[in-house]
Design a protein around this motif. Structure first.
Motif, PDB file in Angstrom:
ATOM      1  N   PRO A  54       0.835  -1.208   0.000  1.00 41.53           N
ATOM      2  CA  PRO A  54       0.000   0.000   0.000  1.00 41.53           C
ATOM      3  C   PRO A  54       0.869   1.258   0.000  1.00 41.53           C
ATOM      4  O   PRO A  54       1.962   1.260   0.568  1.00 41.53           O
ATOM      5  CB  PRO A  54      -0.784  -0.102   1.304  1.00 41.53           C
ATOM      6  CG  PRO A  54      -0.696  -1.527   1.710  1.00 41.53           C
ATOM      7  CD  PRO A  54       0.598  -2.040   1.159  1.00 41.53           C
ATOM      8  N   PRO A  55       0.417   2.317  -0.645  1.00 41.95           N
ATOM      9  CA  PRO A  55       1.217   3.542  -0.696  1.00 41.95           C
ATOM     10  C   PRO A  55       1.332   4.206   0.678  1.00 41.95           C
ATOM     11  O   PRO A  55       0.404   4.147   1.480  1.00 41.95           O
ATOM     12  CB  PRO A  55       0.426   4.434  -1.656  1.00 41.95           C
ATOM     13  CG  PRO A  55      -0.963   3.900  -1.629  1.00 41.95           C
ATOM     14  CD  PRO A  55      -0.862   2.437  -1.344  1.00 41.95           C
ATOM     15  N   LEU A  56       2.476   4.807   0.910  1.00 42.32           N
ATOM     16  CA  LEU A  56       2.683   5.538   2.162  1.00 42.32           C
ATOM     17  C   LEU A  56       1.832   6.811   2.171  1.00 42.32           C
ATOM     18  O   LEU A  56       1.251   7.180   3.178  1.00 42.32           O
ATOM     19  CB  LEU A  56       4.159   5.890   2.329  1.00 42.32           C
ATOM     20  CG  LEU A  56       4.540   6.674   3.573  1.00 42.32           C
ATOM     21  CD1 LEU A  56       4.165   5.894   4.834  1.00 42.32           C
ATOM     22  CD2 LEU A  56       6.021   6.996   3.562  1.00 42.32           C
ATOM     23  N   HIS A  57       1.771   7.464   1.025  1.00 37.86           N
ATOM     24  CA  HIS A  57       0.943   8.660   0.849  1.00 37.86           C
ATOM     25  C   HIS A  57      -0.071   8.347  -0.240  1.00 37.86           C
ATOM     26  O   HIS A  57       0.294   7.897  -1.321  1.00 37.86           O
ATOM     27  CB  HIS A  57       1.781   9.869   0.452  1.00 37.86           C
ATOM     28  CG  HIS A  57       2.812  10.221   1.469  1.00 37.86           C
ATOM     29  ND1 HIS A  57       2.508  10.883   2.638  1.00 37.86           N
ATOM     30  CD2 HIS A  57       4.142   9.977   1.517  1.00 37.86           C
ATOM     31  CE1 HIS A  57       3.603  11.038   3.339  1.00 37.86           C
ATOM     32  NE2 HIS A  57       4.608  10.497   2.688  1.00 37.86           N
ATOM     33  N   PHE A  58      -1.327   8.606   0.051  1.00 41.43           N
ATOM     34  CA  PHE A  58      -2.390   8.244  -0.883  1.00 41.43           C
ATOM     35  C   PHE A  58      -3.258   9.459  -1.136  1.00 41.43           C
ATOM     36  O   PHE A  58      -3.946   9.945  -0.246  1.00 41.43           O
ATOM     37  CB  PHE A  58      -3.209   7.090  -0.286  1.00 41.43           C
ATOM     38  CG  PHE A  58      -4.267   6.568  -1.194  1.00 41.43           C
ATOM     39  CD1 PHE A  58      -3.948   6.039  -2.432  1.00 41.43           C
ATOM     40  CD2 PHE A  58      -5.589   6.606  -0.818  1.00 41.43           C
ATOM     41  CE1 PHE A  58      -4.926   5.548  -3.275  1.00 41.43           C
ATOM     42  CE2 PHE A  58      -6.584   6.119  -1.650  1.00 41.43           C
ATOM     43  CZ  PHE A  58      -6.245   5.593  -2.880  1.00 41.43           C
ATOM     44  N   VAL A  59      -3.181   9.992  -2.348  1.00 36.78           N
ATOM     45  CA  VAL A  59      -3.897  11.210  -2.719  1.00 36.78           C
ATOM     46  C   VAL A  59      -5.130  10.830  -3.522  1.00 36.78           C
ATOM     47  O   VAL A  59      -5.044  10.060  -4.476  1.00 36.78           O
ATOM     48  CB  VAL A  59      -3.000  12.143  -3.556  1.00 36.78           C
ATOM     49  CG1 VAL A  59      -3.751  13.392  -3.961  1.00 36.78           C
ATOM     50  CG2 VAL A  59      -1.739  12.496  -2.777  1.00 36.78           C
ATOM     51  N   ILE A  60      -6.259  11.363  -3.119  1.00 35.74           N
ATOM     52  CA  ILE A  60      -7.513  11.110  -3.835  1.00 35.74           C
ATOM     53  C   ILE A  60      -8.041  12.440  -4.350  1.00 35.74           C
ATOM     54  O   ILE A  60      -8.321  13.345  -3.573  1.00 35.74           O
ATOM     55  CB  ILE A  60      -8.572  10.470  -2.920  1.00 35.74           C
ATOM     56  CG1 ILE A  60      -8.085   9.151  -2.382  1.00 35.74           C
ATOM     57  CG2 ILE A  60      -9.878  10.281  -3.670  1.00 35.74           C
ATOM     58  CD1 ILE A  60      -9.032   8.522  -1.395  1.00 35.74           C
ATOM     59  N   GLY A  61      -8.174  12.553  -5.655  1.00 34.41           N
ATOM     60  CA  GLY A  61      -8.820  13.711  -6.253  1.00 34.41           C
ATOM     61  C   GLY A  61      -7.877  14.755  -6.800  1.00 34.41           C
ATOM     62  O   GLY A  61      -6.774  14.962  -6.297  1.00 34.41           O
ATOM     63  N   GLY A  62      -8.331  15.395  -7.863  1.00 36.00           N
ATOM     64  CA  GLY A  62      -7.531  16.383  -8.565  1.00 36.00           C
ATOM     65  C   GLY A  62      -7.214  17.622  -7.759  1.00 36.00           C
ATOM     66  O   GLY A  62      -6.109  18.160  -7.846  1.00 36.00           O
ATOM     67  N   ASP A  63      -8.149  18.106  -6.957  1.00 33.75           N
ATOM     68  CA  ASP A  63      -7.900  19.307  -6.161  1.00 33.75           C
ATOM     69  C   ASP A  63      -6.743  19.085  -5.200  1.00 33.75           C
ATOM     70  O   ASP A  63      -5.829  19.911  -5.105  1.00 33.75           O
ATOM     71  CB  ASP A  63      -9.141  19.708  -5.362  1.00 33.75           C
ATOM     72  CG  ASP A  63     -10.287  20.169  -6.226  1.00 33.75           C
ATOM     73  OD1 ASP A  63     -10.040  20.538  -7.389  1.00 33.75           O
ATOM     74  OD2 ASP A  63     -11.432  20.151  -5.747  1.00 33.75           O
ATOM     75  N   THR A  64      -6.771  17.989  -4.497  1.00 36.98           N
ATOM     76  CA  THR A  64      -5.721  17.683  -3.527  1.00 36.98           C
ATOM     77  C   THR A  64      -4.404  17.408  -4.234  1.00 36.98           C
ATOM     78  O   THR A  64      -3.345  17.851  -3.787  1.00 36.98           O
ATOM     79  CB  THR A  64      -6.132  16.488  -2.658  1.00 36.98           C
ATOM     80  OG1 THR A  64      -7.363  16.802  -2.009  1.00 36.98           O
ATOM     81  CG2 THR A  64      -5.091  16.182  -1.615  1.00 36.98           C
ATOM     82  N   PHE A  65      -4.465  16.693  -5.347  1.00 36.88           N
ATOM     83  CA  PHE A  65      -3.259  16.401  -6.118  1.00 36.88           C
ATOM     84  C   PHE A  65      -2.587  17.706  -6.545  1.00 36.88           C
ATOM     85  O   PHE A  65      -1.370  17.860  -6.406  1.00 36.88           O
ATOM     86  CB  PHE A  65      -3.626  15.551  -7.337  1.00 36.88           C
ATOM     87  CG  PHE A  65      -2.440  15.002  -8.054  1.00 36.88           C
ATOM     88  CD1 PHE A  65      -1.787  13.871  -7.597  1.00 36.88           C
ATOM     89  CD2 PHE A  65      -1.968  15.622  -9.195  1.00 36.88           C
ATOM     90  CE1 PHE A  65      -0.688  13.364  -8.264  1.00 36.88           C
ATOM     91  CE2 PHE A  65      -0.876  15.130  -9.877  1.00 36.88           C
ATOM     92  CZ  PHE A  65      -0.228  13.997  -9.405  1.00 36.88           C
ATOM     93  N   ASP A  66      -3.362  18.661  -7.045  1.00 36.22           N
ATOM     94  CA  ASP A  66      -2.814  19.956  -7.468  1.00 36.22           C
ATOM     95  C   ASP A  66      -2.175  20.700  -6.301  1.00 36.22           C
ATOM     96  O   ASP A  66      -1.091  21.277  -6.438  1.00 36.22           O
ATOM     97  CB  ASP A  66      -3.900  20.821  -8.102  1.00 36.22           C
ATOM     98  CG  ASP A  66      -4.414  20.272  -9.426  1.00 36.22           C
ATOM     99  OD1 ASP A  66      -3.747  19.395 -10.029  1.00 36.22           O
ATOM    100  OD2 ASP A  66      -5.505  20.715  -9.854  1.00 36.22           O
ATOM    101  N   LEU A  67      -2.832  20.694  -5.141  1.00 39.10           N
ATOM    102  CA  LEU A  67      -2.280  21.372  -3.958  1.00 39.10           C
ATOM    103  C   LEU A  67      -0.964  20.745  -3.509  1.00 39.10           C
ATOM    104  O   LEU A  67      -0.014  21.451  -3.160  1.00 39.10           O
ATOM    105  CB  LEU A  67      -3.290  21.327  -2.804  1.00 39.10           C
ATOM    106  CG  LEU A  67      -4.517  22.212  -2.961  1.00 39.10           C
ATOM    107  CD1 LEU A  67      -5.528  21.894  -1.853  1.00 39.10           C
ATOM    108  CD2 LEU A  67      -4.124  23.673  -2.911  1.00 39.10           C
ATOM    109  N   ILE A  68      -0.901  19.422  -3.533  1.00 37.39           N
ATOM    110  CA  ILE A  68       0.321  18.736  -3.104  1.00 37.39           C
ATOM    111  C   ILE A  68       1.451  18.979  -4.102  1.00 37.39           C
ATOM    112  O   ILE A  68       2.594  19.199  -3.717  1.00 37.39           O
ATOM    113  CB  ILE A  68       0.049  17.241  -2.878  1.00 37.39           C
ATOM    114  CG1 ILE A  68      -0.849  17.073  -1.647  1.00 37.39           C
ATOM    115  CG2 ILE A  68       1.358  16.464  -2.712  1.00 37.39           C
ATOM    116  CD1 ILE A  68      -1.312  15.657  -1.409  1.00 37.39           C
ATOM    117  N   ARG A  69       1.132  18.931  -5.392  1.00 40.15           N
ATOM    118  CA  ARG A  69       2.160  19.222  -6.416  1.00 40.15           C
ATOM    119  C   ARG A  69       2.754  20.620  -6.198  1.00 40.15           C
ATOM    120  O   ARG A  69       3.962  20.813  -6.296  1.00 40.15           O
ATOM    121  CB  ARG A  69       1.557  19.145  -7.804  1.00 40.15           C
ATOM    122  CG  ARG A  69       1.497  17.765  -8.348  1.00 40.15           C
ATOM    123  CD  ARG A  69       2.267  17.758  -9.671  1.00 40.15           C
ATOM    124  NE  ARG A  69       2.067  16.499 -10.326  1.00 40.15           N
ATOM    125  CZ  ARG A  69       3.024  15.606 -10.462  1.00 40.15           C
ATOM    126  NH1 ARG A  69       4.219  15.841 -10.000  1.00 40.15           N
ATOM    127  NH2 ARG A  69       2.783  14.472 -11.069  1.00 40.15           N
TER     128      ARG A  69
END
Length: 81
Positions: A54-69
């Motif tokens: 399982p991933p250590l960090h698991f991002v769900i959704g484009g909004d959150t993905f953009d913020l993390i990037r």
């Protein structure tokens, strides 16, 4: 896990009972318009937890993905400086 806003009742009926705090009307206005699909999110969570690694960090959704990037890019810039 890093979820984004999904179309659940979190910003719906339960929010109507909370009065007197700043931002409530904004959240209520966004109810039902969130980009995230809760069924797709649940399926992704199930797939992740059933994975052999399982991933250590698991991002769900484009909004959150953009913020993390954006955050990672800012951190990279700080490291380079």
């Amino acid at each position: 896990m890093e979820p984004d806003a999904s179309r659940t009742d979190f910003r719906g009926r339960s929010m109507r009972q909370s009065n007197g705090w700043q931002g409530r009307d904004t959240l209520l206005a966004a109810h039902g318009k969130q980009r995230g699909d809760p069924m797709r999110g649940a399926k992704a969570i199930t797939t992740a937890i059933e994975a052999n690694q399982p991933p250590l960090h698991f991002v769900i959704g484009g909004d959150t993905f953009d913020l993390i990037r954006k955050k990672v890019a800012n951190m990279q810039q700080d490291l380079d400086t």
